[in-house]
Design an enzyme around this catalytic site. Structure first.
Site, PDB file in Angstrom:
ATOM      1  N   CYS A  90       0.805  -1.097  -0.089  1.00 44.99           N
ATOM      2  CA  CYS A  90       0.021   0.065   0.036  1.00 44.99           C
ATOM      3  C   CYS A  90       1.004   1.168  -0.018  1.00 44.99           C
ATOM      4  CB  CYS A  90      -0.752  -0.115   1.158  1.00 44.99           C
ATOM      5  SG  CYS A  90      -1.939   1.566   1.288  1.00 44.99           S
ATOM      6  N   CYS A  93       0.380   3.221   3.853  1.00 48.36           N
ATOM      7  CA  CYS A  93       1.115   2.522   4.842  1.00 48.36           C
ATOM      8  C   CYS A  93       2.020   1.597   4.657  1.00 48.36           C
ATOM      9  CB  CYS A  93      -0.145   2.458   5.712  1.00 48.36           C
ATOM     10  SG  CYS A  93      -0.683   0.794   5.389  1.00 48.36           S
ATOM     11  N   CYS A 138      -6.957  -1.078   1.595  1.00 43.06           N
ATOM     12  CA  CYS A 138      -6.101  -1.726   2.441  1.00 43.06           C
ATOM     13  C   CYS A 138      -6.622  -1.857   3.981  1.00 43.06           C
ATOM     14  CB  CYS A 138      -4.790  -0.553   2.503  1.00 43.06           C
ATOM     15  SG  CYS A 138      -3.487  -1.008   3.900  1.00 43.06           S
ATOM     16  N   CYS A 141      -4.886   0.917   6.692  1.00 45.80           N
ATOM     17  CA  CYS A 141      -4.827   2.190   6.664  1.00 45.80           C
ATOM     18  C   CYS A 141      -6.368   2.818   6.018  1.00 45.80           C
ATOM     19  CB  CYS A 141      -3.910   2.813   5.877  1.00 45.80           C
ATOM     20  SG  CYS A 141      -3.859   2.700   4.363  1.00 45.80           S
ATOM     21  N   CYS A 161      -8.383  -5.409  -9.547  1.00 47.34           N
ATOM     22  CA  CYS A 161      -8.088  -4.091 -10.530  1.00 47.34           C
ATOM     23  C   CYS A 161      -7.586  -3.030  -9.646  1.00 47.34           C
ATOM     24  CB  CYS A 161      -9.184  -3.925 -11.447  1.00 47.34           C
ATOM     25  SG  CYS A 161      -8.594  -2.998 -12.814  1.00 47.34           S
TER      26      CYS A 161
END
Length: 172
Positions: A90, A93, A138, A141, A161
């Site tokens: 991510c 984070c 995510c 976060c 995607c």
């Protein structure tokens, strides 16, 4: 009545379902834009940052996608053509989200994966295009990553995607 002709009850139900989806979408877009156009809540309190903190931490494009559920233009991310072995994290984070072993070329213009790492993502239903879609973000976060579809390869049949700007690649 042939098998192709819907009954009155089926017609009313399908029409009612469409109207409910449209109303939900319109209500979300016109009545509560901050709620609709905001990232999901962080599961880790350390990542429950203010909007100003996220703006300082992220590029404008990453902020638009991760925190306001935007979408980058297709074929603009270098990660779409990334072929090395490694892990996709991510961009908000640094949580590991996908292994390069699960990446495939979907031809859509966005990095695509058939399976996330265990516990890496959470999902919610998105009505922004009236038709419900499954959005994923995510799990740490709450940053928006993309949408999952049921047209991916084996073994899962899923296509996660992902917006490339929402990811950071860590080579093995």
């Amino acid at each position: 009545m042939t098998a192709m002709t819907p009954t009155v009850e089926q017609w009313l139900l399908s029409r009612r379902s469409l109207m409910v989806a449209m109303a939900a979408s319109l209500f979300g877009v016109f009545r509560a834009p901050d709620r609709v156009l905001a990232a999901s809540k962080a599961s880790d309190a350390a990542w429950d940052l203010t909007d100003a903190d996220w703006k300082k931490r992220l590029t404008p494009d990453a902020y638009s996608v991760l925190r306001k559920e935007g979408t980058e233009r297709p074929f603009t991310s270098a990660l779409n053509n990334e072929k090395r072995t490694g892990t996709y994290h991510c961009a908000g984070c640094d949580m590991p989200l996908f292994s390069s072993n699960a990446k495939f070329d979907s031809g859509t213009g966005w990095p695509s994966f058939f399976e996330p790492l265990p516990g890496a993502i959470a999902t919610k239903v998105d009505f922004k295009l009236i038709v419900p879609r499954t959005e994923y973000h995510c799990s740490r976060c709450g940053g928006h990553q993309g949408h999952v579809f049921n047209d991916g390869p084996r073994p899962t049949g899923k296509r996660y995607c992902n917006n490339g700007v929402a990811l950071r690649f860590q080579p093995a």
